[in-house]
Design an enzyme around this catalytic site. Structure first.
Site, short mmCIF file in Angstrom:
data_model
loop_
_atom_site.label_atom_id
_atom_site.label_comp_id
_atom_site.label_asym_id
_atom_site.label_seq_id
_atom_site.Cartn_x
_atom_site.Cartn_y
_atom_site.Cartn_z
N ASP A 105 0.79 -1.23 0.00
CA ASP A 105 0.00 0.00 0.00
C ASP A 105 0.82 1.27 0.00
OD1 ASP A 105 1.06 -0.04 2.54
OD2 ASP A 105 -0.80 -0.62 3.51
N GLU A 127 -0.25 -9.08 -0.75
CA GLU A 127 -0.84 -8.49 0.46
C GLU A 127 -2.07 -7.65 0.08
OE1 GLU A 127 0.79 -5.39 3.37
OE2 GLU A 127 1.48 -7.23 4.32
N GLU A 141 -2.15 5.24 2.78
CA GLU A 141 -2.06 3.83 2.38
C GLU A 141 -3.42 3.19 2.05
OE1 GLU A 141 -0.43 5.16 4.94
OE2 GLU A 141 1.70 4.78 4.55
N HIS A 222 6.59 5.40 13.05
CA HIS A 222 6.93 6.12 11.81
C HIS A 222 5.72 6.58 11.00
CE1 HIS A 222 5.72 2.38 10.04
NE2 HIS A 222 5.85 2.88 8.83
N HIS A 254 13.24 5.92 13.32
CA HIS A 254 13.07 6.16 11.89
C HIS A 254 13.72 7.49 11.52
CE1 HIS A 254 10.97 6.30 8.02
NE2 HIS A 254 10.68 5.02 8.21
N1 UDP Z 1 11.96 -3.29 10.77
C1 UDP Z 1 13.34 -3.38 10.57
N2 UDP Z 1 14.16 -2.54 11.26
C2 UDP Z 1 13.68 -1.58 12.12
C3 UDP Z 1 12.28 -1.47 12.30
C4 UDP Z 1 11.44 -2.33 11.61
O1 UDP Z 1 13.81 -4.23 9.81
O2 UDP Z 1 14.49 -0.83 12.69
C5 UDP Z 1 11.10 -4.18 10.00
C6 UDP Z 1 10.02 -4.91 10.76
O3 UDP Z 1 10.47 -6.16 11.22
C7 UDP Z 1 8.91 -5.08 9.73
C8 UDP Z 1 9.11 -3.91 8.83
O4 UDP Z 1 10.42 -3.39 9.07
O5 UDP Z 1 9.07 -6.25 8.95
C9 UDP Z 1 8.08 -2.86 9.09
O6 UDP Z 1 8.40 -1.72 8.42
P1 UDP Z 1 7.72 -0.34 8.75
O7 UDP Z 1 7.36 -0.31 10.17
O8 UDP Z 1 8.65 0.70 8.21
O9 UDP Z 1 6.44 -0.30 7.79
P2 UDP Z 1 4.98 -0.92 7.84
O10 UDP Z 1 5.07 -2.37 8.18
O11 UDP Z 1 4.19 -0.13 8.82
O12 UDP Z 1 4.48 -0.72 6.46
#
Ligand code: UDP
Length: 384
Positions: A105, A127, A141, A222, A254
């Site tokens: 998204d 997804e 998103e 974030h 972040h």
């Molecule tokens: N993640 C990572 N390092 C970090 C923080 C999160 O690798 O310092 C991973 C986490 O395990 C997950 C993904 O990043 O798989 C989530 O990304 P984010 O939170 O940026 O985005 P969202 O999932 O909300 O789209």
């Protein structure tokens, strides 16, 4: 790289993504498509996030064929959308893929989908079907994924609930496949890697030693809709939680300018809060293992935490991932300072409440989603 000539009878599949979470969830898909054989599988990245994406490409062993390198400081949604359309269209014209595969998204997802649609190239959506029902949460998103769902002719829903959401929007049944979420594939692959090579997450040794004997609360934040007051509330809540002697907070921050300065100002000088750089995936997987409680506004972490048996408090008003809430492993606390503090304290102080949430449960997949996706794509293109 310029596009090599296509081989007759071998469909060219172009997998496109641009952010860290997409890369985490797509590297297993790229490997599964290549392992399936009979297809010319290529990878294009928009690099909507630069550094965070590169960390995953390396660990996921993906070398992009096309890298648009579109990230600019302070990019607006308009400018980024426009750049994606004007830069990605020519890539499609040159590479002539028979299918484009997008994930989730993000702006990359929606713009790559539109660009493909303008050329009548079919789109597969990994997804698919996540819905909060609120177009401003998560923003933007919710609309990115709805638009993608209208165009895609292969919709890979991670759960039966996501498939149901697509059916409610009259998405054709023969385009919907319930596959599980590929994040579980990525998590399992990374756990296996770490078992063989613990050094891949050795960067946390120092902070682990510093906080030895303390109970770890791990945090990520974030989301765009939490910028401003939401982030300030989260920071205030963390400062209160960190007053406890028995607790330490580890917070990979972040790099977004709406996040980092707020957290540094509020938490930078607290002895038992470690504000650290964003972690690459193996390190983050290790951090989830170290943590007693996870606080997050992330989507991916909500999916990973239940499979690790970790309670997760979700700092958002709504979630498109109700399965963890229904299973009792996740709880919505919004960005309400009092609720974040109260729910964290409850988990730290009430063993019964903790145990009720900390059940290893895997509503999001069995680690084989990517193989199912590769198989469905191959069959759609007549690959034996
Ligand atoms: N993640 C990572 N390092 C970090 C923080 C999160 O690798 O310092 C991973 C986490 O395990 C997950 C993904 O990043 O798989 C989530 O990304 P984010 O939170 O940026 O985005 P969202 O999932 O909300 O789209």
């Amino acid at each position: 790289m310029t596009a090599p000539a296509k081989t007759p009878g071998v469909p060219r599949i172009l997998v496109c993504f641009g952010t860290r979470p997409e890369a985490i969830k797509m590297f297993p898909v790229v490997h599964a498509l290549r392992a399936r054989g009979g297809m010319d599988v290529r990878v294009a990245v928009t690099a909507q996030h630069r550094e965070l994406l590169d960390q995953v490409l390396e660990i996921g062993e993906i070398v992009p064929d096309i890298d648009l390198n579109l990230m600019t400081p302070g990019q607006t949604l308009d400018a980024l959308s426009a750049a994606m359309l004007t830069k990605f269209g020519p890539v499609l014209d040159e590479w002539q893929p028979d299918r484009v595969v997008v994930h989730g998204d993000t702006l990359t997802t929606m713009m790559v989908t539109l660009s493909s649609y303008f050329r009548q190239i079919p789109v597969a959506h990994v997804e698919a079907g996540l819905r909060s029902g609120n177009i401003y949460s998560p923003w933007p998103e919710e609309i990115n994924r709805r638009v993608t769902g209208v165009v895609a002719d292969l919709n890979f829903a991670p759960t039966e609930g996501a498939a149901e959401a697509l059916r409610r929007e009259n998405v054709a049944e023969d385009t919907i496949f319930v596959t599980g979420n590929t994040v579980i594939d990525a998590l399992f692959a990374t756990n296996d890697k770490l078992a063989a090579r613990p050094d891949l997450a050795a960067g946390l040794d120092d902070v682990a030693a510093r906080f030895a004997g303390r109970r770890i609360v791990a945090l990520t934040a974030h989301r765009r809709e939490n910028f401003g007051q939401g982030m300030a509330n989260i920071a205030a809540a963390v400062a209160r939680i960190a007053k406890r002697e028995d607790v330490a907070v580890i917070f990979p921050v972040h790099p977004n300018p709406n996040v980092r300065p707020v957290m540094e100002a509020a938490l930078g000088n607290l002895g038992n809060v470690a504000l650290i750089e964003p972690l690459d995936y193996p390190h983050f997987v290790r951090l989830m293992g170290m943590a007693e409680v996870l606080l997050t506004d992330s989507g991916g972490v909500q999916e990973e935490a239940p499979s690790r048996g970790k309670p997760v408090l979700v700092m958002r008003d709504t979630t498109e991932r109700p399965e963890g809430i229904e299973a009792g492993t996740a709880r919505l606390v919004a960005t309400d300072e009092e609720r974040i503090v109260a729910e964290t304290m409850r988990l730290l102080d009430d063993r019964g409440a903790y145990d009720a949430m900390a059940q290893a449960h895997n509503p999001y997949g069995d680690g084989k989603a990517s193989v199912r996706i590769a198989d469905a794509i191959a069959r759609r293109h007549g690959v034996a």
